[in-house]
Design an enzyme around this catalytic site. Structure first.
Site, PDB file in Angstrom:
ATOM      1  N   GLU A 149       6.060 -11.397  14.772  1.00  0.00           N
ATOM      2  CA  GLU A 149       5.535 -11.654  15.512  1.00  0.00           C
ATOM      3  C   GLU A 149       6.019 -13.283  15.535  1.00  0.00           C
ATOM      4  OE1 GLU A 149       1.847 -10.784  16.289  1.00  0.00           O
ATOM      5  OE2 GLU A 149       1.741 -11.820  18.261  1.00  0.00           O
ATOM      6  N   ARG A 153       0.742  -1.291  -0.036  1.00  0.00           N
ATOM      7  CA  ARG A 153       0.220  -0.418  -0.518  1.00  0.00           C
ATOM      8  C   ARG A 153       0.751   1.379  -0.292  1.00  0.00           C
ATOM      9  NH1 ARG A 153      -2.921  -3.626   2.945  1.00  0.00           N
ATOM     10  NH2 ARG A 153      -1.638  -3.325   4.756  1.00  0.00           N
TER      11      ARG A 153
HETATM   12  P1  AMP Z   1       4.837  -3.102  11.313  1.00  0.00           P
HETATM   13  O1  AMP Z   1       6.296  -3.415  10.653  1.00  0.00           O
HETATM   14  O2  AMP Z   1       4.624  -3.478  11.935  1.00  0.00           O
HETATM   15  O3  AMP Z   1       5.047  -1.345  11.497  1.00  0.00           O
HETATM   16  O4  AMP Z   1       4.197  -2.994   9.858  1.00  0.00           O
HETATM   17  C1  AMP Z   1       3.567  -2.273   9.398  1.00  0.00           C
HETATM   18  C2  AMP Z   1       3.427  -2.838   7.942  1.00  0.00           C
HETATM   19  O5  AMP Z   1       2.109  -3.371   8.225  1.00  0.00           O
HETATM   20  C3  AMP Z   1       2.426  -1.971   6.794  1.00  0.00           C
HETATM   21  O6  AMP Z   1       3.433  -1.896   6.089  1.00  0.00           O
HETATM   22  C4  AMP Z   1       1.139  -1.900   7.220  1.00  0.00           C
HETATM   23  O7  AMP Z   1       0.518  -1.645   5.860  1.00  0.00           O
HETATM   24  C5  AMP Z   1       0.935  -3.350   7.671  1.00  0.00           C
HETATM   25  N1  AMP Z   1       0.259  -2.884   8.922  1.00  0.00           N
HETATM   26  C6  AMP Z   1       0.231  -3.530  10.219  1.00  0.00           C
HETATM   27  N2  AMP Z   1      -0.551  -2.997  11.301  1.00  0.00           N
HETATM   28  C7  AMP Z   1      -1.920  -2.872  10.294  1.00  0.00           C
HETATM   29  C8  AMP Z   1      -3.362  -3.177  10.418  1.00  0.00           C
HETATM   30  N3  AMP Z   1      -3.620  -2.803  11.689  1.00  0.00           N
HETATM   31  N4  AMP Z   1      -4.073  -2.188   9.324  1.00  0.00           N
HETATM   32  C9  AMP Z   1      -3.355  -2.734   8.000  1.00  0.00           C
HETATM   33  N5  AMP Z   1      -2.363  -2.656   8.144  1.00  0.00           N
HETATM   34  C10 AMP Z   1      -1.495  -2.860   8.660  1.00  0.00           C
END
Ligand code: AMP
Length: 173
Positions: free
Chosen positions: A97, A60
């Protein structure tokens, strides 16, 4: 009148797995005024930043990243999941995770010294953005910041990116 962009984002509980509240941005993408407002808000902190390039995170981040690059008059490079880019790549692996993930960028995508803005839709734990920042640095790029539409503040992604400016259009506490 300014739009309330939160009304264009749907919470989808337990997607893609139990316990996750997924932020569905498709209503925002489908509305021309909301999409325009979101892209303008993403660009706003960086108009004077003299950027050279936007790096968008699969998938996205490609949508918002290309729109931001176009609006700011700079190029775009995709940061992709492992095995998708056809030429030589830099790669960075990071922990999820359960298990790990790898992101890649073409070795010739970022000119050394280029000022790069990283763009994604959601900042959650920050692992994805941190890995992307590492790719930018490994390429010799200069990180101008990380811009996201939605920051899930309670997951602490901003702390994980300490040292890099982070801007978010919407925050969820
Ligand atoms: P993180 O590495 O945990 O910061 O996760 C970020 C990535 O996961 C991004 O590319 C987001 O598109 C996706 N992502 C993580 N959590 C969500 C969520 N609650 N809703 C939508 N996309 C998420």
């Amino acid at each position: 009148m300014t739009l309330d962009l939160t009304t264009y984002i749907r919470d989808v509980p337990d997607f893609p797995e139990p316990g996750i509240v997924f932020k569905d941005i498709t209503p925002l993408l489908g509305d021309p005024a909301a999409l325009e407002a979101a892209v303008m808000a993403l660009c706003s902190p960086y108009r004077e930043a003299r950027l050279d390039l936007v790096a968008g995170i699969e998938s996205r981040g490609f949508i918002f990243g290309t729109a931001v690059a176009r609006e700011l008059g700079v190029g775009f490079t995709p940061v992709r999941k492992a095995g998708k880019l056809p030429r030589d790549t830099h790669e960075v692996s990071y922990d999820l995770e359960y298990g790990s993930a790898t992101l890649e960028v073409h070795t010739d995508a970022i000119t050394p010294g280029a000022r790069v803005l990283v763009v994604d839709d959601v900042l959650a734990t920050g692992g994805t953005a941190a890995a992307t920042c590492e790719l930018v640095k490994r390429s010799g790029g200069v990180l101008s910041g990380v811009a996201v539409l939605i920051e899930l503040v309670f997951l602490g992604g901003r702390q994980r990116l300490s040292g890099t400016p982070v801007s978010s259009v919407l925050t969820v506490s």
